[in-house]
Design a protein around this motif. Structure first.
Motif, PDB file in Angstrom:
ATOM      1  N   LEU A 259       0.697  -1.179  -0.011  1.00 47.38           N
ATOM      2  CA  LEU A 259       0.026  -0.079   0.030  1.00 47.38           C
ATOM      3  C   LEU A 259       1.024   1.360   0.083  1.00 47.38           C
ATOM      4  O   LEU A 259       1.666   1.612   0.989  1.00 47.38           O
ATOM      5  N   ARG A 260       1.075   1.965  -1.167  1.00 49.50           N
ATOM      6  CA  ARG A 260       1.820   2.996  -1.330  1.00 49.50           C
ATOM      7  C   ARG A 260       1.150   4.395  -1.657  1.00 49.50           C
ATOM      8  O   ARG A 260      -0.022   4.055  -2.082  1.00 49.50           O
ATOM      9  N   PRO A 261       1.958   5.432  -1.401  1.00 47.67           N
ATOM     10  CA  PRO A 261       0.986   6.680  -1.491  1.00 47.67           C
ATOM     11  C   PRO A 261       1.079   7.293  -2.882  1.00 47.67           C
ATOM     12  O   PRO A 261       1.516   8.506  -3.145  1.00 47.67           O
ATOM     13  N   LEU A 262       0.714   6.374  -3.765  1.00 47.64           N
ATOM     14  CA  LEU A 262       0.681   6.817  -5.129  1.00 47.64           C
ATOM     15  C   LEU A 262      -0.895   7.013  -5.717  1.00 47.64           C
ATOM     16  O   LEU A 262      -1.578   6.172  -5.634  1.00 47.64           O
ATOM     17  N   ARG A 263      -1.005   8.252  -6.387  1.00 42.65           N
ATOM     18  CA  ARG A 263      -2.317   8.570  -6.713  1.00 42.65           C
ATOM     19  C   ARG A 263      -2.789   7.674  -7.727  1.00 42.65           C
ATOM     20  O   ARG A 263      -3.883   7.435  -7.944  1.00 42.65           O
ATOM     21  N   GLY A 264      -1.779   7.181  -8.595  1.00 43.59           N
ATOM     22  CA  GLY A 264      -2.363   6.284  -9.730  1.00 43.59           C
ATOM     23  C   GLY A 264      -2.784   5.173  -9.202  1.00 43.59           C
ATOM     24  O   GLY A 264      -3.629   4.377  -9.964  1.00 43.59           O
ATOM     25  N   GLU A 265      -2.543   4.562  -8.043  1.00 43.25           N
ATOM     26  CA  GLU A 265      -2.794   3.406  -7.598  1.00 43.25           C
ATOM     27  C   GLU A 265      -4.208   3.271  -6.639  1.00 43.25           C
ATOM     28  O   GLU A 265      -4.832   2.619  -6.299  1.00 43.25           O
ATOM     29  N   LEU A 266      -4.258   4.496  -6.090  1.00 43.28           N
ATOM     30  CA  LEU A 266      -5.344   4.802  -5.165  1.00 43.28           C
ATOM     31  C   LEU A 266      -6.217   5.784  -5.922  1.00 43.28           C
ATOM     32  O   LEU A 266      -7.437   5.861  -5.404  1.00 43.28           O
ATOM     33  N   GLY A 267      -6.455   6.511  -7.003  1.00 44.43           N
ATOM     34  CA  GLY A 267      -7.148   7.355  -7.401  1.00 44.43           C
ATOM     35  C   GLY A 267      -8.490   6.728  -7.811  1.00 44.43           C
ATOM     36  O   GLY A 267      -9.527   7.649  -8.082  1.00 44.43           O
ATOM     37  N   ASN A 268      -8.418   5.479  -8.287  1.00 46.43           N
ATOM     38  CA  ASN A 268      -9.528   4.886  -8.840  1.00 46.43           C
ATOM     39  C   ASN A 268     -10.343   4.209  -7.955  1.00 46.43           C
ATOM     40  O   ASN A 268     -11.231   3.568  -8.394  1.00 46.43           O
ATOM     41  N   LYS A 269     -10.169   4.039  -6.706  1.00 49.03           N
ATOM     42  CA  LYS A 269     -10.769   3.616  -5.722  1.00 49.03           C
ATOM     43  C   LYS A 269     -12.114   4.319  -5.135  1.00 49.03           C
ATOM     44  O   LYS A 269     -11.825   5.483  -5.054  1.00 49.03           O
ATOM     45  N   THR A 270     -12.963   3.801  -4.635  1.00 48.87           N
ATOM     46  CA  THR A 270     -14.106   4.478  -4.066  1.00 48.87           C
ATOM     47  C   THR A 270     -13.777   4.961  -2.701  1.00 48.87           C
ATOM     48  O   THR A 270     -12.870   4.497  -1.896  1.00 48.87           O
ATOM     49  N   THR A 271     -14.601   5.969  -2.237  1.00 47.48           N
ATOM     50  CA  THR A 271     -14.370   6.438  -1.040  1.00 47.48           C
ATOM     51  C   THR A 271     -14.674   5.276   0.179  1.00 47.48           C
ATOM     52  O   THR A 271     -13.928   5.392   1.146  1.00 47.48           O
ATOM     53  N   ALA A 272     -15.659   4.450  -0.211  1.00 47.56           N
ATOM     54  CA  ALA A 272     -15.748   3.311   0.814  1.00 47.56           C
ATOM     55  C   ALA A 272     -14.222   2.419   0.909  1.00 47.56           C
ATOM     56  O   ALA A 272     -13.808   2.053   1.999  1.00 47.56           O
ATOM     57  N   GLU A 273     -13.805   2.129  -0.282  1.00 48.70           N
ATOM     58  CA  GLU A 273     -12.757   1.304  -0.337  1.00 48.70           C
ATOM     59  C   GLU A 273     -11.304   2.106   0.217  1.00 48.70           C
ATOM     60  O   GLU A 273     -10.708   1.531   1.130  1.00 48.70           O
ATOM     61  N   LEU A 274     -11.167   3.354   0.236  1.00 56.66           N
ATOM     62  CA  LEU A 274     -10.349   4.204   0.821  1.00 56.66           C
ATOM     63  C   LEU A 274     -10.573   4.157   2.267  1.00 56.66           C
ATOM     64  O   LEU A 274      -9.579   4.110   3.175  1.00 56.66           O
ATOM     65  N   LEU A 275     -11.602   4.241   2.844  1.00 56.05           N
ATOM     66  CA  LEU A 275     -11.821   4.488   4.184  1.00 56.05           C
ATOM     67  C   LEU A 275     -11.666   3.000   4.855  1.00 56.05           C
ATOM     68  O   LEU A 275     -10.982   3.075   5.834  1.00 56.05           O
ATOM     69  N   GLU A 276     -12.032   2.069   4.085  1.00 52.65           N
ATOM     70  CA  GLU A 276     -11.369   0.555   4.559  1.00 52.65           C
ATOM     71  C   GLU A 276      -9.777   0.761   4.768  1.00 52.65           C
ATOM     72  O   GLU A 276      -9.366   0.110   5.554  1.00 52.65           O
ATOM     73  N   LEU A 277      -9.417   0.804   3.761  1.00 48.55           N
ATOM     74  CA  LEU A 277      -7.582   0.995   3.682  1.00 48.55           C
ATOM     75  C   LEU A 277      -7.113   1.880   4.800  1.00 48.55           C
ATOM     76  O   LEU A 277      -6.155   1.434   5.336  1.00 48.55           O
ATOM     77  N   MET A 278      -7.801   2.980   5.191  1.00 49.04           N
ATOM     78  CA  MET A 278      -7.196   3.795   6.136  1.00 49.04           C
ATOM     79  C   MET A 278      -7.451   2.934   7.466  1.00 49.04           C
ATOM     80  O   MET A 278      -6.448   3.157   8.236  1.00 49.04           O
ATOM     81  N   GLN A 279      -8.456   2.186   7.674  1.00 53.50           N
ATOM     82  CA  GLN A 279      -8.539   1.594   8.924  1.00 53.50           C
ATOM     83  C   GLN A 279      -7.574   0.447   8.787  1.00 53.50           C
ATOM     84  O   GLN A 279      -7.100  -0.098  10.001  1.00 53.50           O
ATOM     85  N   TRP A 280      -7.352  -0.282   7.887  1.00 50.95           N
ATOM     86  CA  TRP A 280      -6.377  -1.308   7.719  1.00 50.95           C
ATOM     87  C   TRP A 280      -4.990  -0.703   8.056  1.00 50.95           C
ATOM     88  O   TRP A 280      -4.142  -1.395   8.505  1.00 50.95           O
ATOM     89  N   THR A 281      -4.708   0.551   7.772  1.00 52.89           N
ATOM     90  CA  THR A 281      -3.328   0.915   8.001  1.00 52.89           C
ATOM     91  C   THR A 281      -3.095   1.277   9.625  1.00 52.89           C
ATOM     92  O   THR A 281      -2.244   0.885  10.122  1.00 52.89           O
ATOM     93  N   ASP A 282      -4.181   1.718  10.226  1.00 51.43           N
ATOM     94  CA  ASP A 282      -4.316   1.572  11.768  1.00 51.43           C
ATOM     95  C   ASP A 282      -4.060   0.319  12.290  1.00 51.43           C
ATOM     96  O   ASP A 282      -3.571  -0.082  13.352  1.00 51.43           O
ATOM     97  N   LEU A 283      -4.933  -0.859  11.515  1.00 49.94           N
ATOM     98  CA  LEU A 283      -4.655  -2.103  12.190  1.00 49.94           C
ATOM     99  C   LEU A 283      -3.392  -2.640  12.203  1.00 49.94           C
ATOM    100  O   LEU A 283      -2.816  -3.397  13.162  1.00 49.94           O
ATOM    101  N   ILE A 284      -2.524  -2.479  11.110  1.00 53.32           N
ATOM    102  CA  ILE A 284      -1.458  -2.880  10.771  1.00 53.32           C
ATOM    103  C   ILE A 284      -0.429  -2.354  11.996  1.00 53.32           C
ATOM    104  O   ILE A 284       0.517  -2.999  12.453  1.00 53.32           O
TER     105      ILE A 284
END
Length: 426
Positions: A259-284
């Motif tokens: 999971l990298r801070p690259l707009r090209g890899e994250l820009g096409n995701k929905t808001t729900a997917e991004l919010l879940e990934l945010m929670q995964w980073t806290d979990l890790i």
């Protein structure tokens, strides 16, 4: 003709029996949580006995010998059945529900970049779910301590744990540890998450078994049948309804670059997917600091036997209908996790290294704990101030407190590494 009719009737009877047996067996798995693989999900892979070959079979180290196979395979409310009249979770565990925003969560991102440097963008932070606010947790703890327990029954994973119903019909999962490490790990991980501002863990209190007390008197006979020791300290965790399993997202699987801070890899995701990934980073972050091996790390370990383990539900991780991730059954963290750290450390490091985008508010707390080097003191103060039975359960040893502080420093260095690697400002 009669022979043909008899054969057809026999075939129909056989099919009926098979169907009934199938439905019954599925219900048994659904309700009891037995015959489970990682996180308690029903095994769907090619090998029916694969779970016996996974990491749990290798926990036969001196400290872990007291744990039976699958001993950490707990799951709160695996059935996902709602208790509309009794569950605190179904009633008010969300303190910041915004129905308008909930309806927009599945829409592709159009509000700007999802990342700012190595951090999730502020517009995402503004929409980040607070699963269990401190106000809610404080109120729940007060109610849980003040109500009688009128029923104990299976429903929280391992048979030694029980689903408790209070006199007001709300529910909690009671954890009776096979050894003190389990209750201590569960409890201290909860307060470590609070120290980090991570709100995905259900509220928790400690209680001391006393069948002569008003709180436990109504379940005296049940406690005797469970062979729970008088005066033992147990944990009670808020029971939450309507939870479903969670599969590891693609960026965190072994075939991904992370999971990298690259707009090209994250820009096409929905808001729900991004919010879940945010929670995964806290979990890790939480699992790395607590050395909890019984979640994503265990899946990574099991890849050597089961190449599809990441395609199944993650152990001890559930999702609410709104999309909040709930981190359950954290008993492997801190105490037991530190004792078996040598066995798991390379997997912890691999998981941490797969993430280079974080929540700024979580990182700010990590930086503060690193610079002040007072994690032990602050964790102990929070624990003692919040939990009257903290002296009975105990705290981290000096050695384990040192391990926690060193892991915070290692996490801090990893965050700096990500900053340099992507040449982005903090």
């Amino acid at each position: 003709m009669r022979a043909v009719s008899a054969n057809l009737l026999a075939l129909l009877f056989l099919c009926t029996c098979v169907s009934v047996f199938y439905v019954w067996s599925r219900l048994e798995r659904y309700n009891t949580g037995l015959q489970l693989t990682s996180r308690g999900s029903v095994h769907i892979g090619p090998s029916p006995d694969l779970s016996a070959k996974t990491f749990r079979a290798l926990l036969a180290v001196p400290v872990a010998q007291r744990l039976h196979l699958g001993g950490i395979l707990d799951a709160h409310n695996l059935t996902g059945v709602a208790d509309q009249t009794g569950s605190l979770g179904s009633r008010d565990y969300h303190m910041n529900v915004d129905n308008k925003w909930s309806a927009q969560r599945g829409v592709a991102v159009k509000l700007g970049s999802p990342v700012e440097g190595i951090f999730w963008s502020e517009w995402l932070e503004d929409k980040f779910p607070v699963s269990f606010s401190e106000e809610h947790a404080r109120a729940w703890r007060g109610r849980a301590r003040g109500h009688r327990i009128v029923r104990l029954e299976p429903g929280c994973g391992r048979i030694s744990n029980q689903l408790a119903t209070f006199s007001d019909r709300t529910k909690a999962c009671v954890r009776y540890g096979i050894n003190a490490d389990q209750v201590q790990g569960e409890t201290l991980t909860y307060y470590l998450a609070s120290l980090l501002g991570i709100t995905n863990l259900p509220p928790l209190i400690l209680a001391q078994l006393n069948v002569d007390s008003e709180q436990w008197a109504s379940v005296r006979r049940r406690i005797g049948g469970l062979q729970w020791s008088e005066r033992a300290v147990v944990s009670l965790t808020q029971w939450v309804a309507n939870l479903t399993g969670v599969i590891t997202p693609a960026p965190l699987r072994q075939e991904s670059k992370g999971l990298r801070p690259l707009r090209g890899e994250l820009g096409n995701k929905t808001t729900a997917e991004l919010l879940e990934l945010m929670q995964w980073t806290d979990l890790i972050i939480l699992d790395y600091l607590s050395a909890n091996f019984d979640r994503l790390v265990s899946n990574l370990f099991s890849l050597q036997w089961d190449s599809r383990v990441m395609e199944r539900e993650t152990n001890n991780l559930l999702r609410t209908p709104r999309g909040d991730l709930i981190f359950i059954d954290n008993e492997a963290g801190l105490v037991h996790g530190y004792r078996v750290l040598d066995m798991w450390e390379k997997y912890h490091s691999t998981v941490l290294d797969s993430v280079c985008v974080f929540r700024k508010r979580t990182v700010q707390r990590v930086i503060e704990l690193h610079r002040r080097r007072d994690t032990r003191t602050r964790l102990l103060e929070l624990y003692r101030d919040s939990e009257p039975l903290s002296p009975e359960l105990g705290f981290l040893s000096d050695e384990h407190a040192g391990v926690l502080q060193s892991r915070i420093s290692r996490l801090y260095k990893h965050i700096l590494h990500c900053k340099v690697k992507y040449q982005l400002g903090v």
